[in-house]
Scaffold this motif. Structure first.
Motif, PDB file in Angstrom:
ATOM      1  N   ILE A  92      37.026  34.742  24.395  1.00  0.00           N
ATOM      2  CA  ILE A  92      36.905  35.360  25.712  1.00  0.00           C
ATOM      3  C   ILE A  92      37.856  36.543  25.799  1.00  0.00           C
ATOM      4  N   PRO A  93      37.348  37.747  26.050  1.00  0.00           N
ATOM      5  CA  PRO A  93      38.246  38.886  26.210  1.00  0.00           C
ATOM      6  C   PRO A  93      39.020  38.758  27.518  1.00  0.00           C
ATOM      7  N   GLY A  94      40.198  39.350  27.572  1.00  0.00           N
ATOM      8  CA  GLY A  94      40.965  39.274  28.807  1.00  0.00           C
ATOM      9  C   GLY A  94      41.579  37.908  28.997  1.00  0.00           C
ATOM     10  N   GLU A  95      41.834  37.557  30.225  1.00  0.00           N
ATOM     11  CA  GLU A  95      42.543  36.332  30.539  1.00  0.00           C
ATOM     12  C   GLU A  95      41.581  35.231  30.968  1.00  0.00           C
ATOM     13  N   THR A  96      41.923  33.985  30.648  1.00  0.00           N
ATOM     14  CA  THR A  96      41.236  32.831  31.211  1.00  0.00           C
ATOM     15  C   THR A  96      42.201  32.224  32.204  1.00  0.00           C
ATOM     16  N   ASN A  97      41.808  32.160  33.450  1.00  0.00           N
ATOM     17  CA  ASN A  97      42.734  31.809  34.510  1.00  0.00           C
ATOM     18  C   ASN A  97      42.694  30.324  34.817  1.00  0.00           C
ATOM     19  N   GLU A  98      43.769  29.634  34.437  1.00  0.00           N
ATOM     20  CA  GLU A  98      43.895  28.224  34.777  1.00  0.00           C
ATOM     21  C   GLU A  98      44.268  28.066  36.247  1.00  0.00           C
ATOM     22  N   PHE A  99      45.006  29.033  36.771  1.00  0.00           N
ATOM     23  CA  PHE A  99      45.382  29.056  38.176  1.00  0.00           C
ATOM     24  C   PHE A  99      44.912  30.381  38.774  1.00  0.00           C
ATOM     25  N   VAL A 100      44.252  30.312  39.907  1.00  0.00           N
ATOM     26  CA  VAL A 100      43.803  31.520  40.598  1.00  0.00           C
ATOM     27  C   VAL A 100      44.497  31.562  41.956  1.00  0.00           C
ATOM     28  N   ARG A 110      38.587  34.056  52.294  1.00  0.00           N
ATOM     29  CA  ARG A 110      37.871  33.908  53.568  1.00  0.00           C
ATOM     30  C   ARG A 110      36.421  33.491  53.334  1.00  0.00           C
ATOM     31  N   GLN A 111      35.767  34.119  52.364  1.00  0.00           N
ATOM     32  CA  GLN A 111      34.372  33.781  52.066  1.00  0.00           C
ATOM     33  C   GLN A 111      34.234  32.309  51.666  1.00  0.00           C
ATOM     34  N   LEU A 112      35.067  31.868  50.765  1.00  0.00           N
ATOM     35  CA  LEU A 112      34.960  30.507  50.244  1.00  0.00           C
ATOM     36  C   LEU A 112      35.336  29.469  51.297  1.00  0.00           C
ATOM     37  N   MET A 113      36.368  29.731  52.086  1.00  0.00           N
ATOM     38  CA  MET A 113      36.773  28.793  53.130  1.00  0.00           C
ATOM     39  C   MET A 113      35.663  28.595  54.148  1.00  0.00           C
ATOM     40  N   GLU A 114      34.841  29.603  54.336  1.00  0.00           N
ATOM     41  CA  GLU A 114      33.718  29.515  55.273  1.00  0.00           C
ATOM     42  C   GLU A 114      32.443  29.043  54.608  1.00  0.00           C
ATOM     43  N   GLY A 115      32.542  28.636  53.319  1.00  0.00           N
ATOM     44  CA  GLY A 115      31.387  28.081  52.623  1.00  0.00           C
ATOM     45  C   GLY A 115      30.408  29.110  52.112  1.00  0.00           C
ATOM     46  N   ARG A 116      30.864  30.349  51.953  1.00  0.00           N
ATOM     47  CA  ARG A 116      29.977  31.413  51.469  1.00  0.00           C
ATOM     48  C   ARG A 116      30.259  31.719  49.995  1.00  0.00           C
ATOM     49  N   ILE A 117      29.210  32.067  49.283  1.00  0.00           N
ATOM     50  CA  ILE A 117      29.307  32.361  47.853  1.00  0.00           C
ATOM     51  C   ILE A 117      29.938  33.736  47.646  1.00  0.00           C
ATOM     52  N   VAL A 118      30.806  33.821  46.652  1.00  0.00           N
ATOM     53  CA  VAL A 118      31.364  35.113  46.245  1.00  0.00           C
ATOM     54  C   VAL A 118      30.598  35.563  45.007  1.00  0.00           C
ATOM     55  N   TYR A 119      29.781  36.592  45.171  1.00  0.00           N
ATOM     56  CA  TYR A 119      28.993  37.108  44.046  1.00  0.00           C
ATOM     57  C   TYR A 119      29.271  38.590  43.887  1.00  0.00           C
ATOM     58  N   VAL A 120      29.698  38.962  42.703  1.00  0.00           N
ATOM     59  CA  VAL A 120      30.029  40.356  42.407  1.00  0.00           C
ATOM     60  C   VAL A 120      29.238  40.770  41.172  1.00  0.00           C
ATOM     61  N   SER A 121      28.273  41.658  41.354  1.00  0.00           N
ATOM     62  CA  SER A 121      27.458  42.105  40.219  1.00  0.00           C
ATOM     63  C   SER A 121      28.122  43.241  39.460  1.00  0.00           C
ATOM     64  N   ASN A 122      29.066  43.918  40.129  1.00  0.00           N
ATOM     65  CA  ASN A 122      29.777  45.030  39.500  1.00  0.00           C
ATOM     66  C   ASN A 122      31.128  45.199  40.195  1.00  0.00           C
ATOM     67  N   PRO A 123      32.223  45.246  39.442  1.00  0.00           N
ATOM     68  CA  PRO A 123      33.545  45.375  40.071  1.00  0.00           C
ATOM     69  C   PRO A 123      33.668  46.566  41.015  1.00  0.00           C
ATOM     70  N   ALA A 124      32.854  47.603  40.789  1.00  0.00           N
ATOM     71  CA  ALA A 124      32.930  48.781  41.655  1.00  0.00           C
ATOM     72  C   ALA A 124      32.618  48.442  43.107  1.00  0.00           C
ATOM     73  N   VAL A 137      39.776  41.296  38.950  1.00  0.00           N
ATOM     74  CA  VAL A 137      38.697  41.237  37.970  1.00  0.00           C
ATOM     75  C   VAL A 137      38.846  42.333  36.917  1.00  0.00           C
ATOM     76  N   THR A 138      39.424  43.463  37.304  1.00  0.00           N
ATOM     77  CA  THR A 138      39.656  44.535  36.332  1.00  0.00           C
ATOM     78  C   THR A 138      40.670  44.103  35.288  1.00  0.00           C
ATOM     79  N   GLN A 139      41.742  43.464  35.733  1.00  0.00           N
ATOM     80  CA  GLN A 139      42.762  42.991  34.802  1.00  0.00           C
ATOM     81  C   GLN A 139      42.199  41.930  33.857  1.00  0.00           C
ATOM     82  N   SER A 164      31.042  37.016  33.601  1.00  0.00           N
ATOM     83  CA  SER A 164      30.593  37.702  32.390  1.00  0.00           C
ATOM     84  C   SER A 164      31.605  38.780  32.057  1.00  0.00           C
ATOM     85  N   TYR A 165      31.733  39.024  30.751  1.00  0.00           N
ATOM     86  CA  TYR A 165      32.738  39.958  30.268  1.00  0.00           C
ATOM     87  C   TYR A 165      32.057  41.105  29.533  1.00  0.00           C
TER      88      TYR A 165
END
Length: 289
Positions: A92-100, A110-124, A137-139, A164-165
């Motif tokens: 896996i390139p970059g970091e694998t995060n055991e703690f976020v 805020r999204q997750l606490m309200e039960g909403r999905i966080v979906y990012v198709s492009n970091p931009a 996500v850039t790091q 995805s990387y």
């Protein structure tokens, strides 16, 4: 005529793409159904392995490198990884995060606490609406990301995440809804596991308590009936060994001069000792109050 042929070719190509997407969706629906049915009867001691196997199956399907299940710790607003799925032959390139540190990612939090999905198709997409998430996500060199909240009675307790990387396939939004089903399956399985573990703990505590009370009763009856003192002490030590699940025990009684301990009973490894009188302040004895 040439225009008509090109239009026909384009329509034919679009039809094949639509058929391929439909076939992929049907295949994923079958995978979700298989995962769901697998957890119906899985024993609680196999839940963790079943989750990791399901993660691996989904990674293979989407051609991704890593995914995981995270438990939310409200005390420090952190997601802590409890299960990891990955394709071993692909580092896996970059970091694998055991703690976020979810508390440092306000939009996602805020999204997750309200039960909403966080979906990012492009970091931009995150540059303006979620700069902290964009830096995160850039790091980590993430190119697309999906995080599905795991809810229990309306409370956010954890998350299912895939990323995805660079050079890897991207997550697409057409499967977002179906992955939510898997997140709920995992939630139910982990809840059942915790409930059964708590039940086992309570049952074991009740058994120990019952054994302890039985030992006290037997000891009291022995004293009341004025049975042989050595026999009563022997029974007490054996009962204590049973409670502690050990065959080794030693019973020392303070001598008349109050400066020595007289060994009156030896079980297990202690039976090999030849010392029957021990100074009260020697070795560990000096720590006994």
């Amino acid at each position: 005529l040439r225009y008509a042929v090109r239009s026909h070719d384009l329509a034919h190509a679009q039809g094949r793409i639509a058929q391929a997407r439909l076939a992929q969706r049907v295949a994923f629906e079958n995978l979700v159904a298989e995962i769901s049915s697998r957890f119906i009867s899985v024993p609680v001691d196999q839940v963790d392995g079943a989750i990791e196997q399901a993660l691996f199956s989904m990674l293979r399907f989407f051609d991704l490198l890593a995914g995981g299940v995270y438990r939310y710790d409200p005390s420090d607003q952190t997601l802590r990884r409890t299960h990891l799925g990955f394709v071993q032959e692909s580092p896996i390139p970059g970091e694998t995060n055991e703690f976020v540190p979810l508390g440092r990612l306000p939009w996602s939090h805020r999204q997750l606490m309200e039960g909403r999905i966080v979906y990012v198709s492009n970091p931009a997409e995150l540059v303006h609406k979620a700069p902290a998430e964009h830096a995160f996500v850039t790091q980590a060199k993430i190119e697309s990301l999906g995080v599905w909240p795991m809810m229990s009675e309306g409370t956010f307790i954890g998350a299912l995440a895939f990323a995805s990387y660079s050079g890897n396939a991207r997550l697409t939004n057409e499967f977002v809804g179906l992955i939510s089903v898997v997140a709920q399956v995992f939630t139910n399985a982990l809840y059942r596991k915790r409930a059964e573990q708590e039940l086992r703990t309570q049952r074991d505590a009740a058994l120990v308590q019952n054994a302890y009370l039985t030992l006290l009763q037997d000891t009291a009856l022995g004293v009341i009936n004025r049975l042989d003192t050595d026999a009563v002490l022997h029974q007490i030590v054996l009962g204590a060994c049973a409670l502690l699940n050990t065959p080794h025990a030693c019973l020392d009684i303070v001598g008349e001069d109050a400066s020595t301990l007289i060994v009156t009973m030896k079980l297990g490894v202690f039976s090999q000792s030849t010392n029957d009188v021990v100074p009260i302040d020697r070795g560990l004895n000096g720590w006994v109050a």
